[in-house]
Design an enzyme around this catalytic site. Sequence first.
Site, PDB file in Angstrom:
ATOM      1  N   ASN A 245       9.595   2.095 -19.214  1.00 58.03           N
ATOM      2  CA  ASN A 245       9.747   1.174 -20.349  1.00 58.03           C
ATOM      3  C   ASN A 245       8.674   1.478 -21.393  1.00 58.03           C
ATOM      4  O   ASN A 245       7.824   0.640 -21.718  1.00 58.03           O
ATOM      5  CB  ASN A 245       9.655  -0.274 -19.868  1.00 58.03           C
ATOM      6  N   HIS A 276       7.192 -11.946 -18.377  1.00 55.13           N
ATOM      7  CA  HIS A 276       8.450 -11.776 -17.646  1.00 55.13           C
ATOM      8  C   HIS A 276       9.011 -13.076 -17.076  1.00 55.13           C
ATOM      9  O   HIS A 276      10.169 -13.115 -16.683  1.00 55.13           O
ATOM     10  CB  HIS A 276       8.278 -10.766 -16.506  1.00 55.13           C
TER      11      HIS A 276
END
Length: 371
Positions: A245, A276
Amino acid sequence: MGIYSTLLFTSTFVFILLVCSVDPRSIHVWVFGIQMLWQTFWHLLIQYREYYLHESISIRLFLAVSSLMLLTQRITSVSMDLHEKRVMLPLNASSKREACVTLLPLISYILNFTTLLGGPLCPFSRFVSLMAGIGLNPPPNPLWVVFLKLMQVLLLEWVRYCLVYFLKHTNIILYGVQWVWGLAVVLRIQYYSHWRISECLNNAAGFGFWENSSGDSSDWTRLSDGDFWTIEASSRMSEFARRWNATTASWLRRLVYIKCKRFPLFMTFSFSLWWHGLHLGHFVGMLTWAATVKADYHIHRHLCPKLSPTWRKIYTCLSWINTQMIVTCIVIAVELRNMSGLRLLSITYIGLFPLFNIILLFILLKLNTVY
């Protein structure tokens, strides 16, 4: 997203208000605090309804919160640009037209749907320069590039389908480390496919193109979150962390790692855990990731200078296997989010791999303290 799209419009509206009313020297603190509180509220609300009320959560809400996380990246990226004076916005406009000329590029960047659906993070200055010059110097036709990348997506999905079929029909003897590793690969392939599709969408809109000065073929890979072969070939956890990512990793580095004076690595992964959504699996996965990256630095620094070229090749192979096993533990913990993932790791004993690395880290730290 239906009614839940108001989550994104609210963030955008508040951000524009802050840009117009707060001094650039303190805007990042305000933007960061308000945006993270807003995002955290929705993450905790989902957990409350999912785990305590046992309600089914609308897929529209999940999509909106996922996009809100990407919006947080974009908004905080611009606020850092304003704070560091990389971007200057003349807000003392004398007419409505001048105000629109100033604010519309900002709103367009924040709500740009090609990156709002799945990333990757495009810098504001790059976005503006592309939009300003697209009529004068348009990028070449991306049709062939998009076609090739979509073929890669189909290949990844075919591999994922074969792996899922194998895992469903495999012999019970393989229900162990190999089975869990295969499951983690299936989950990671979903990310690679998602990133490739997002990359295709951005390329089709003209984003991600850099013209090579040497006159070679055009480069359409400058806006990407990662490539399957490059990431999976990582033989060290630190390499995997930088490549996985990629635009989010760069954003976290700029937002947290560079600014932290003490324990920057753990502070970065702790913030990633917050960003998250603070699920139990996220706690275990992110903190394990931070500890094993730290262990990788110390183990590599301690062992590599003492190895001969032949042993260094063996060490690289063993290190790749170790990285794959640790990443498997992290992916299972993060993706399954609750106790089911942790039970699976304990049953198959694959959790011993990160535990061994963490124990070795403490031993090396103790030796460094003694000597």
